[in-house]
Motif scaffolding. Structure first.
Motif, PDB file in Angstrom:
ATOM      1  N   GLU A   1       6.602   1.729  -0.002  1.00  0.00           N
ATOM      2  CA  GLU A   1       5.384   2.479   0.304  1.00  0.00           C
ATOM      3  C   GLU A   1       5.406   3.881  -0.320  1.00  0.00           C
ATOM      4  OE1 GLU A   1       4.202   0.985   4.728  1.00  0.00           O
ATOM      5  OE2 GLU A   1       6.190   1.941   4.531  1.00  0.00           O
ATOM      6  N   THR A   2       6.374   4.120  -1.209  1.00  0.00           N
ATOM      7  CA  THR A   2       6.592   5.455  -1.774  1.00  0.00           C
ATOM      8  C   THR A   2       6.474   5.432  -3.293  1.00  0.00           C
ATOM      9  OG1 THR A   2       8.156   5.938   0.022  1.00  0.00           O
ATOM     10  CG2 THR A   2       8.227   7.386  -1.903  1.00  0.00           C
ATOM     11  N   VAL A   3       5.826   6.472  -3.844  1.00  0.00           N
ATOM     12  CA  VAL A   3       5.858   6.711  -5.289  1.00  0.00           C
ATOM     13  C   VAL A   3       6.397   8.123  -5.515  1.00  0.00           C
ATOM     14  CG1 VAL A   3       3.972   5.140  -5.844  1.00  0.00           C
ATOM     15  CG2 VAL A   3       3.466   7.555  -5.384  1.00  0.00           C
ATOM     16  N   SER A   4       6.936   8.352  -6.707  1.00  0.00           N
ATOM     17  CA  SER A   4       7.482   9.671  -7.031  1.00  0.00           C
ATOM     18  C   SER A   4       7.019  10.092  -8.412  1.00  0.00           C
ATOM     19  CB  SER A   4       9.006   9.654  -6.966  1.00  0.00           C
ATOM     20  OG  SER A   4       9.529   8.620  -7.796  1.00  0.00           O
ATOM     21  N   ILE A   5       6.845  11.414  -8.559  1.00  0.00           N
ATOM     22  CA  ILE A   5       6.364  11.984  -9.808  1.00  0.00           C
ATOM     23  C   ILE A   5       7.251  13.173 -10.164  1.00  0.00           C
ATOM     24  CG2 ILE A   5       4.392  12.983 -11.029  1.00  0.00           C
ATOM     25  CD1 ILE A   5       3.799  11.213  -7.706  1.00  0.00           C
TER      26      ILE A   5
ATOM     27  N   ILE B   1      -3.949   8.713 -10.695  1.00  0.00           N
ATOM     28  CA  ILE B   1      -4.898   8.018  -9.823  1.00  0.00           C
ATOM     29  C   ILE B   1      -5.356   6.710 -10.457  1.00  0.00           C
ATOM     30  CG2 ILE B   1      -7.151   8.187  -8.700  1.00  0.00           C
ATOM     31  CD1 ILE B   1      -4.874   9.884  -7.449  1.00  0.00           C
ATOM     32  N   GLN B   2      -5.566   6.706 -11.751  1.00  0.00           N
ATOM     33  CA  GLN B   2      -5.935   5.469 -12.441  1.00  0.00           C
ATOM     34  C   GLN B   2      -4.840   4.421 -12.266  1.00  0.00           C
ATOM     35  OE1 GLN B   2      -6.734   6.439 -16.557  1.00  0.00           O
ATOM     36  NE2 GLN B   2      -7.899   8.270 -16.017  1.00  0.00           N
ATOM     37  N   MET B   3      -3.594   4.829 -12.367  1.00  0.00           N
ATOM     38  CA  MET B   3      -2.470   3.895 -12.286  1.00  0.00           C
ATOM     39  C   MET B   3      -2.197   3.418 -10.870  1.00  0.00           C
ATOM     40  SD  MET B   3       0.241   5.314 -15.091  1.00  0.00           S
ATOM     41  CE  MET B   3      -0.126   5.149 -16.835  1.00  0.00           C
ATOM     42  N   LEU B   4      -2.656   4.189  -9.885  1.00  0.00           N
ATOM     43  CA  LEU B   4      -2.420   3.803  -8.482  1.00  0.00           C
ATOM     44  C   LEU B   4      -3.656   3.202  -7.825  1.00  0.00           C
ATOM     45  CD1 LEU B   4      -0.308   6.815  -7.133  1.00  0.00           C
ATOM     46  CD2 LEU B   4       0.507   4.532  -7.744  1.00  0.00           C
ATOM     47  N   LYS B   5      -4.706   2.933  -8.577  1.00  0.00           N
ATOM     48  CA  LYS B   5      -5.991   2.533  -7.965  1.00  0.00           C
ATOM     49  C   LYS B   5      -5.879   1.275  -7.119  1.00  0.00           C
ATOM     50  CE  LYS B   5      -7.948   0.059 -11.977  1.00  0.00           C
ATOM     51  NZ  LYS B   5      -6.740   0.067 -12.814  1.00  0.00           N
ATOM     52  N   ASP B   6      -4.936   0.393  -7.449  1.00  0.00           N
ATOM     53  CA  ASP B   6      -4.766  -0.835  -6.663  1.00  0.00           C
ATOM     54  C   ASP B   6      -3.793  -0.660  -5.507  1.00  0.00           C
ATOM     55  OD1 ASP B   6      -6.505  -2.232  -8.365  1.00  0.00           O
ATOM     56  OD2 ASP B   6      -4.869  -2.722  -9.742  1.00  0.00           O
ATOM     57  N   ASP B   7      -3.174   0.518  -5.407  1.00  0.00           N
ATOM     58  CA  ASP B   7      -2.143   0.744  -4.389  1.00  0.00           C
ATOM     59  C   ASP B   7      -2.546   1.732  -3.303  1.00  0.00           C
ATOM     60  OD1 ASP B   7       0.038  -0.845  -5.626  1.00  0.00           O
ATOM     61  OD2 ASP B   7      -0.171   0.618  -7.241  1.00  0.00           O
TER      62      ASP B   7
ATOM     63  N   MET C   1       0.837  -1.198   0.000  1.00  0.00           N
ATOM     64  CA  MET C   1       0.000   0.000   0.000  1.00  0.00           C
ATOM     65  C   MET C   1       0.879   1.258   0.000  1.00  0.00           C
ATOM     66  SD  MET C   1      -3.291   0.543  -0.077  1.00  0.00           S
ATOM     67  CE  MET C   1      -4.076  -0.875   0.683  1.00  0.00           C
ATOM     68  N   ILE C   2       0.504   2.231  -0.793  1.00  0.00           N
ATOM     69  CA  ILE C   2       1.280   3.471  -0.880  1.00  0.00           C
ATOM     70  C   ILE C   2       0.903   4.408   0.261  1.00  0.00           C
ATOM     71  CG2 ILE C   2       1.711   5.538  -2.280  1.00  0.00           C
ATOM     72  CD1 ILE C   2       2.984   2.919  -3.302  1.00  0.00           C
ATOM     73  N   ARG C   3       1.937   4.922   0.958  1.00  0.00           N
ATOM     74  CA  ARG C   3       1.719   5.846   2.068  1.00  0.00           C
ATOM     75  C   ARG C   3       2.290   7.241   1.798  1.00  0.00           C
ATOM     76  NH1 ARG C   3       4.499   3.577   7.029  1.00  0.00           N
ATOM     77  NH2 ARG C   3       3.472   5.371   8.003  1.00  0.00           N
ATOM     78  N   LEU C   4       3.201   7.359   0.814  1.00  0.00           N
ATOM     79  CA  LEU C   4       3.883   8.630   0.563  1.00  0.00           C
ATOM     80  C   LEU C   4       4.003   8.867  -0.943  1.00  0.00           C
ATOM     81  CD1 LEU C   4       5.608  11.088   1.513  1.00  0.00           C
ATOM     82  CD2 LEU C   4       7.587   9.542   1.524  1.00  0.00           C
ATOM     83  N   ALA C   5       3.573  10.047  -1.381  1.00  0.00           N
ATOM     84  CA  ALA C   5       3.735  10.468  -2.776  1.00  0.00           C
ATOM     85  C   ALA C   5       4.650  11.689  -2.814  1.00  0.00           C
ATOM     86  CB  ALA C   5       2.391  10.795  -3.412  1.00  0.00           C
ATOM     87  N   ILE C   6       5.778  11.555  -3.514  1.00  0.00           N
ATOM     88  CA  ILE C   6       6.770  12.618  -3.643  1.00  0.00           C
ATOM     89  C   ILE C   6       6.594  13.289  -4.999  1.00  0.00           C
ATOM     90  CG2 ILE C   6       9.230  13.158  -3.788  1.00  0.00           C
ATOM     91  CD1 ILE C   6       8.616  12.200  -1.046  1.00  0.00           C
ATOM     92  N   PHE C   7       6.395  14.603  -5.000  1.00  0.00           N
ATOM     93  CA  PHE C   7       6.236  15.357  -6.238  1.00  0.00           C
ATOM     94  C   PHE C   7       7.388  16.332  -6.427  1.00  0.00           C
ATOM     95  CE2 PHE C   7       1.928  14.143  -5.131  1.00  0.00           C
ATOM     96  CZ  PHE C   7       1.322  13.869  -6.356  1.00  0.00           C
ATOM     97  N   ASP C   8       7.932  16.367  -7.635  1.00  0.00           N
ATOM     98  CA  ASP C   8       8.699  17.527  -8.053  1.00  0.00           C
ATOM     99  C   ASP C   8       7.698  18.686  -8.190  1.00  0.00           C
ATOM    100  OD1 ASP C   8      10.848  19.096  -9.181  1.00  0.00           O
ATOM    101  OD2 ASP C   8       9.963  18.708 -11.144  1.00  0.00           O
ATOM    102  N   MET C   9       8.161  19.910  -8.202  1.00  0.00           N
ATOM    103  CA  MET C   9       7.244  21.051  -8.306  1.00  0.00           C
ATOM    104  C   MET C   9       7.272  21.664  -9.711  1.00  0.00           C
ATOM    105  SD  MET C   9       6.809  24.321  -5.723  1.00  0.00           S
ATOM    106  CE  MET C   9       8.522  24.851  -5.811  1.00  0.00           C
ATOM    107  N   ASP C  10       8.401  22.269 -10.092  1.00  0.00           N
ATOM    108  CA  ASP C  10       8.487  22.942 -11.393  1.00  0.00           C
ATOM    109  C   ASP C  10       8.361  21.925 -12.529  1.00  0.00           C
ATOM    110  OD1 ASP C  10       9.007  25.131  -9.829  1.00  0.00           O
ATOM    111  OD2 ASP C  10      11.096  25.365 -10.435  1.00  0.00           O
ATOM    112  N   GLY C  11       7.407  22.158 -13.421  1.00  0.00           N
ATOM    113  CA  GLY C  11       7.225  21.276 -14.556  1.00  0.00           C
ATOM    114  C   GLY C  11       6.427  20.028 -14.242  1.00  0.00           C
ATOM    115  N   THR C  12       6.079  19.829 -12.988  1.00  0.00           N
ATOM    116  CA  THR C  12       5.307  18.654 -12.574  1.00  0.00           C
ATOM    117  C   THR C  12       3.964  19.106 -12.016  1.00  0.00           C
ATOM    118  OG1 THR C  12       7.338  17.404 -12.119  1.00  0.00           O
ATOM    119  CG2 THR C  12       5.298  16.594 -11.102  1.00  0.00           C
ATOM    120  N   LEU C  13       3.972  19.766 -10.881  1.00  0.00           N
ATOM    121  CA  LEU C  13       2.731  20.352 -10.360  1.00  0.00           C
ATOM    122  C   LEU C  13       2.340  21.585 -11.175  1.00  0.00           C
ATOM    123  CD1 LEU C  13       3.294  20.101  -6.503  1.00  0.00           C
ATOM    124  CD2 LEU C  13       2.042  18.532  -7.988  1.00  0.00           C
TER     125      LEU C  13
END
Length: 212
Positions: free
Chosen positions: A161-165, A203-209, A1-13
């Motif tokens: 438990e971590t994903v990154s974007i 969200i579609q890609m993480l629906k099972d996590d 199960m995923i507990r932490l999502a790490i985002f870059d900011m510039d060019g990502t958010l």
């Protein structure tokens, strides 16, 4: 199960690849010479950071934090980001930004969405809000993995438990401690999963996590 999502900011958010470069364009300043010196190892990241701010102050010596924030407010948030952050938080996932971008942009994003952790770089000001050529460097872009790892240790969250974007300008370091790595755009550079340009695909890609 995923507990932490790490985002870059510039060019990502956001749609703008660099908050620093955006401010340079708006102030009609340039620091490409020192950027090349930094990239080639002739100056440190701290020296490059200071030179960026000094380039602004040479042209605009009375520059304030509010001046910079007003410029940063022009930067567009990427489509789907607010929905994604809300869905992740409602599913119990901790959200964090790890970015070499300007921390005041994070403050602006936080007016529209709730992000749990801000690990980005802070420009110094005096007691009156005037910009000064120093700051608090929390992320060196080539060492984002260290910032991610420190946050994981603080939260006692594992790699699994971590994903990154990130975006396609990433050097891959933001993804080194993640079980799944995603990238804005149509192709991954180092095996990341491409999201296209609409963050909602995440969200579609993480629906099972994540929790429903």
């Amino acid at each position: 199960m995923i507990r932490l999502a790490i985002f870059d900011m510039d060019g990502t958010l956001t749609e703008e690849p660099s908050s620093w470069e955006y401010v340079h364009r708006r102030l009609r300043t340039d620091n490409h010479r020192n950027f090349r010196l930094y990239k080639n190892g002739f100056i440190t990241y701290e020296e490059f950071f200071r030179s960026d701010v000094m380039a602004w102050l040479r042209m605009h010596p009375r520059l304030t934090k509010n001046d910079i924030k007003e410029i940063l407010r022009e930067i567009r948030i990427r489509e789907g980001v607010m929905e994604v952050i809300e869905t992740l938080r409602n599913s119990g996932v901790i959200t964090a930004v790890v970015s070499g971008g300007i921390s005041w942009l994070f403050d602006i994003l936080s007016e529209s969405m709730k992000l749990d952790y801000n690990i980005s770089n802070v420009i110094g000001t005096d007691e009156h809000g005037f910009v000064e050529p120093y700051g608090r460097i929390q992320v060196i872009p080539e060492h984002k993995d260290i910032a991610v790892q420190n946050l994981q240790m603080k939260l006692q969250i594992s790699r699994n438990e971590t994903v990154s974007i990130g975006d396609q300008m990433e050097n891959g370091k933001i993804h080194e401690n993640s079980s799944k790595a995603f990238v804005i755009g149509n192709r991954g550079i180092n095996g990341e999963i491409p999201l296209g340009y609409d963050m909602r695909k995440l969200i579609q890609m993480l629906k099972d996590d994540i929790k429903a």
